[in-house]
Design an enzyme around this catalytic site. Structure first.
Site, PDB file in Angstrom:
ATOM      1  N   SER A 230       0.839  -1.202   0.000  1.00 17.37           N
ATOM      2  CA  SER A 230       0.000   0.000   0.000  1.00 17.37           C
ATOM      3  C   SER A 230       0.872   1.250   0.000  1.00 17.37           C
ATOM      4  CB  SER A 230      -0.917   0.011   1.237  1.00 17.37           C
ATOM      5  OG  SER A 230      -0.154   0.248   2.413  1.00 17.37           O
TER       6      SER A 230
ATOM      7  N   SER B  55      -2.943   6.615   6.214  1.00 17.99           N
ATOM      8  CA  SER B  55      -2.333   5.507   6.933  1.00 17.99           C
ATOM      9  C   SER B  55      -3.229   5.070   8.080  1.00 17.99           C
ATOM     10  CB  SER B  55      -0.953   5.926   7.487  1.00 17.99           C
ATOM     11  OG  SER B  55      -0.434   4.928   8.334  1.00 17.99           O
TER      12      SER B  55
ATOM     13  N   SER C 293       0.829   3.604   2.422  1.00 16.81           N
ATOM     14  CA  SER C 293       0.832   4.227   3.753  1.00 16.81           C
ATOM     15  C   SER C 293       2.209   4.666   4.218  1.00 16.81           C
ATOM     16  CB  SER C 293       0.235   3.263   4.784  1.00 16.81           C
ATOM     17  OG  SER C 293       1.100   2.176   5.028  1.00 16.81           O
TER      18      SER C 293
ATOM     19  N   LYS D 266       5.044   0.080   9.701  1.00 13.77           N
ATOM     20  CA  LYS D 266       4.910   1.500  10.059  1.00 13.77           C
ATOM     21  C   LYS D 266       6.215   1.962  10.706  1.00 13.77           C
ATOM     22  CE  LYS D 266       0.492   1.334   8.989  1.00 13.77           C
ATOM     23  NZ  LYS D 266      -0.019   1.958   7.742  1.00 13.77           N
TER      24      LYS D 266
END
Length: 308
Positions: free
Chosen positions: A89, A256, A91, A146
């Site tokens: 993705s 995100s 994010s 993350k």
């Protein structure tokens, strides 16, 4: 399932090893005895080809013997050292792009068994600014990636798209606790242009601990405090990171799904630290193309290298 391939690889390796072991301990002595009997009957030593004709090794056992060492090495490397992951993705833009393939250093945050993920060697813990892969807390069969923003005991505030951090304070060894400080952030003059759909995004330079990195901000997106994870005893946009947990955010701040929305990352959910981009594919195939969307359109050679 994030753990499916680890479990499958472990099971296949164990099965291959057991077949090879059974063949070596039970069947091989019988084959050797049969060959010895034939050599005594013929009163001559047989060559390898003749031995195979007299007492051939079973196909399954031969296959297990050939693949077990390879599977074992792969299992050890993947479980305890490095594991490849694909970025699915946007994010973590602009640091990591969709189509990037990264290596995750598994031993950075402790050595764990590949099935039950029980830590048996403590080898380190995340530092502020690390890019970490972890099991998504609301759905642990998924892997998320993350940036670690908050450490155990930290006070985190994300207000008006500005990040504030007050580091944890141990009053037993600190006479004066750190104050709440804004995380340094400056709009960048980067030549790169990023979009969310048709909307251009702002690129900013952020200093998080010892790590300097870029983040993206969408000027058209307002506050989303109503959707934030609500921690008892704190404001809607404020969190106190519990012991044994971490606060993680994506670099693409307005695109995100991270700790702001679902809470903290337990220490037991940590998988490893992202350290290297080993391949990066362009995935901008138009919907009108006759080829499937998963087929790459090119390779971004310039992106290969270490991750910050």
């Amino acid at each position: 399932m994030a753990n499916f391939y680890s479990a499958l690889l472990t099971i296949v390796t164990i099965v291959a090893g057991l077949i090879w072991l059974y063949d070596a301990k039970v069947n091989k002595p019988k084959r050797l005895e049969k060959i010895a009997d034939e050599e005594r009957r013929l009163q001559q030593q047989l060559d390898e080809e003749a031995r195979q004709r007299v007492a051939p090794q079973g196909g399954i056992a031969e296959f297990a013997q050939s693949v077990f060492p390879i599977l074992f090495v792969i299992l050890i490397l993947r479980s305890f050292f490095y594991e490849p992951f694909r970025i699915p993705s946007a994010s973590m833009m602009p640091t990591l792009l969709e189509g990037d393939f990264i290596l995750v250093e598994k031993f950075s945050y402790g050595v764990r068994d590949p099935l039950w993920r029980t830590e048996f060697i403590e080898s380190g813990r995340p530092e502020r600014g690390d890019i970490a892969v972890f099991k998504y807390p609301p759905q642990p069969n998924l892997d998320f990636i993350k940036r670690i923003v908050g450490l155990p005991g930290d006070r985190i505030i994300y207000r008006n798209k500005t990040l504030y951090i007050q580091p944890a304070c141990d009053t037993t060894i600190q006479t004066e606790c750190p104050k709440l400080e804004v995380v340094a952030r400056n709009i960048s003059d980067s030549d790169a242009v990023y979009f969310n759909g048709a909307r251009p995004l702002q690129v900013a330079e952020e200093q998080l601990g010892n790590v300097s990195h870029q983040i993206l901000l969408d000027p058209t997106v307002g506050g989303r405090e109503a959707f934030y994870f609500k921690q008892s005893g704190t404001a809607r946009d404020e969190w106190i990171v519990p012991e044994g947990a971490y606060f993680a955010m994506g670099d693409n701040r307005d695109n995100s799904e991270d700790s702001r929305y679902w809470g903290f990352v337990p220490e037991d959910n940590l998988v490893g630290k992202a350290v290297f981009i080993w391949m990066s594919f362009e995935m901008d195939r138009p919907s009108s193309s006759w080829l499937p969307q998963w087929v790459p359109t090119g390779i971004r050679w310039q992106r290969l290298g270490g991750v910050e």
